[in-house]
Write a protein that holds these residues in place. Structure first.
Motif, mmCIF file in Angstrom:
data_model
loop_
_atom_site.group_PDB
_atom_site.id
_atom_site.type_symbol
_atom_site.label_atom_id
_atom_site.label_comp_id
_atom_site.label_asym_id
_atom_site.label_seq_id
_atom_site.Cartn_x
_atom_site.Cartn_y
_atom_site.Cartn_z
ATOM 1 N N GLY B 43 0.809 -1.217 0.000
ATOM 2 C CA GLY B 43 0.000 0.000 0.000
ATOM 3 C C GLY B 43 0.840 1.264 0.000
ATOM 4 O O GLY B 43 0.483 2.280 0.598
ATOM 5 N N VAL B 44 1.990 1.186 -0.670
ATOM 6 C CA VAL B 44 2.882 2.355 -0.699
ATOM 7 C C VAL B 44 2.517 3.241 -1.894
ATOM 8 O O VAL B 44 2.380 2.737 -3.013
ATOM 9 C CB VAL B 44 4.358 1.899 -0.859
ATOM 10 C CG1 VAL B 44 5.280 3.097 -1.018
ATOM 11 C CG2 VAL B 44 4.770 1.072 0.345
ATOM 12 N N LYS B 45 2.352 4.535 -1.617
ATOM 13 C CA LYS B 45 2.114 5.459 -2.736
ATOM 14 C C LYS B 45 3.457 5.747 -3.401
ATOM 15 O O LYS B 45 4.460 5.996 -2.709
ATOM 16 C CB LYS B 45 1.500 6.764 -2.201
ATOM 17 C CG LYS B 45 0.039 6.627 -1.780
ATOM 18 C CD LYS B 45 -0.611 7.996 -1.610
ATOM 19 C CE LYS B 45 -2.095 7.865 -1.259
ATOM 20 N NZ LYS B 45 -2.326 6.867 -0.174
ATOM 21 N N PHE B 46 3.510 5.681 -4.707
ATOM 22 C CA PHE B 46 4.779 5.948 -5.386
ATOM 23 C C PHE B 46 4.520 6.645 -6.714
ATOM 24 O O PHE B 46 3.459 6.493 -7.320
ATOM 25 C CB PHE B 46 5.569 4.651 -5.600
ATOM 26 C CG PHE B 46 4.893 3.628 -6.481
ATOM 27 C CD1 PHE B 46 3.938 2.751 -5.967
ATOM 28 C CD2 PHE B 46 5.215 3.533 -7.824
ATOM 29 C CE1 PHE B 46 3.325 1.805 -6.768
ATOM 30 C CE2 PHE B 46 4.611 2.579 -8.643
ATOM 31 C CZ PHE B 46 3.660 1.717 -8.105
ATOM 32 N N LYS B 47 5.566 7.369 -7.148
ATOM 33 C CA LYS B 47 5.495 7.984 -8.482
ATOM 34 C C LYS B 47 6.163 7.014 -9.449
ATOM 35 O O LYS B 47 7.287 6.558 -9.213
ATOM 36 C CB LYS B 47 6.232 9.310 -8.486
ATOM 37 C CG LYS B 47 6.402 9.831 -9.918
ATOM 38 C CD LYS B 47 6.808 11.273 -10.014
ATOM 39 C CE LYS B 47 6.911 11.645 -11.498
ATOM 40 N NZ LYS B 47 7.020 13.076 -11.715
ATOM 41 N N ALA B 48 5.479 6.664 -10.513
ATOM 42 C CA ALA B 48 6.052 5.763 -11.520
ATOM 43 C C ALA B 48 6.540 6.602 -12.703
ATOM 44 O O ALA B 48 5.857 7.536 -13.126
ATOM 45 C CB ALA B 48 5.013 4.760 -11.978
ATOM 46 N N VAL B 49 7.731 6.279 -13.180
ATOM 47 C CA VAL B 49 8.271 6.960 -14.368
ATOM 48 C C VAL B 49 8.488 5.899 -15.438
ATOM 49 O O VAL B 49 9.233 4.934 -15.222
ATOM 50 C CB VAL B 49 9.608 7.672 -14.062
ATOM 51 C CG1 VAL B 49 10.186 8.304 -15.327
ATOM 52 C CG2 VAL B 49 9.415 8.720 -12.965
ATOM 53 N N ASP B 50 7.802 6.029 -16.552
ATOM 54 C CA ASP B 50 7.904 5.052 -17.638
ATOM 55 C C ASP B 50 9.119 5.402 -18.514
ATOM 56 O O ASP B 50 9.067 6.324 -19.328
ATOM 57 C CB ASP B 50 6.620 5.085 -18.486
ATOM 58 C CG ASP B 50 6.661 4.076 -19.632
ATOM 59 O OD1 ASP B 50 7.704 3.386 -19.781
ATOM 60 O OD2 ASP B 50 5.671 3.986 -20.385
ATOM 61 N N VAL B 51 10.198 4.626 -18.348
ATOM 62 C CA VAL B 51 11.433 4.954 -19.072
ATOM 63 C C VAL B 51 11.301 4.683 -20.568
ATOM 64 O O VAL B 51 12.090 5.155 -21.372
ATOM 65 C CB VAL B 51 12.643 4.185 -18.504
ATOM 66 C CG1 VAL B 51 12.847 4.482 -17.039
ATOM 67 C CG2 VAL B 51 12.517 2.681 -18.731
ATOM 68 N N LEU B 52 10.279 3.890 -20.939
ATOM 69 C CA LEU B 52 10.088 3.610 -22.364
ATOM 70 C C LEU B 52 9.650 4.862 -23.120
ATOM 71 O O LEU B 52 9.770 4.940 -24.345
ATOM 72 C CB LEU B 52 9.067 2.485 -22.551
ATOM 73 C CG LEU B 52 9.430 1.141 -21.929
ATOM 74 C CD1 LEU B 52 8.324 0.119 -22.169
ATOM 75 C CD2 LEU B 52 10.755 0.627 -22.470
#
Lengths: 77, 110
Positions: B43-52
């Protein structure tokens, strides 16, 4: 792009002469392996540092010629 | 702004950042998917960065951390590891305490 298990083991043992190395071919495509490596060289190192040492031993092949190598490193007494 | 500055800014402004292939909803790689599942299960909030989406970031992040693969997890600006280390920490019940110590809220699924 692919790499033979024996080549991976050779490079690792070259860098860590005392290492016990077990390599498992995960997908049979010479591209997805798991490696368990025990070496005294890992003593006092964080997990990140231990894995970086292994990547250095592979001389830049990781993430290039070798797509996936799941690593498990342990300190050998 | 250079890629390095962009990454430095991103990991400074977000407590938890996961550089991954694809998005949390549509991961494009098994290893990235494992990382997303682990963070979601805690349940951790995180920022995802799509390297593609950006080849410069895809290479830049590897140079930034001297780590040759994706995904890469950063907590409070610190590189924690890739999917192997994340899974190892999770399976040995080290991840939740590590995150708590960094002041990251976890709401494990009931």
């Amino acid at each position: 792009m692919a790499m033979q298990a024996a080549e991976i083991e050779r490079l690792i043992k070259e860098a860590f002469p005392d290492a016990e190395v077990t390599i498992t071919d995960l997908a049979g495509d010479n591209d997805h392996y798991a490696a368990m490596i025990a070496s005294s060289a890992f003593k006092g190192k964080t997990r990140v540092q231990q894995h970086q040492m292994v990547y250095d031993a592979l001389k830049g092949r990781m993430g290039g010629v070798l797509h996936a190598l799941s690593l498990q490193t342990t300190v050998k007494a | 702004m250079s890629v390095r500055d962009q990454i430095t800014k991103e990991i400074a402004e977000n407590d938890v950042v996961l550089y991954m292939k694809g998005t949390p909803v549509f991961p494009q790689c098994g290893f990235s998917s494992v990382a997303v599942q682990i963070l979601s299960s805690l349940g951790v909030k995180f920022k995802a960065v799509d390297v593609l989406k950006d080849p410069d970031v895809r290479q830049g992040i590897k140079d930034f951390s001297n780590w040759p693969t994706i995904p890469q997890l950063y907590v409070k600006g610190e590189f924690v590891g890739g999917s192997d280390i994340l899974r190892e920490m999770y399976e040995s019940d080290e991840l939740a305490p590590f995150l708590a110590e960094k002041g990251i809220a976890c709401q494990p699924a009931a």
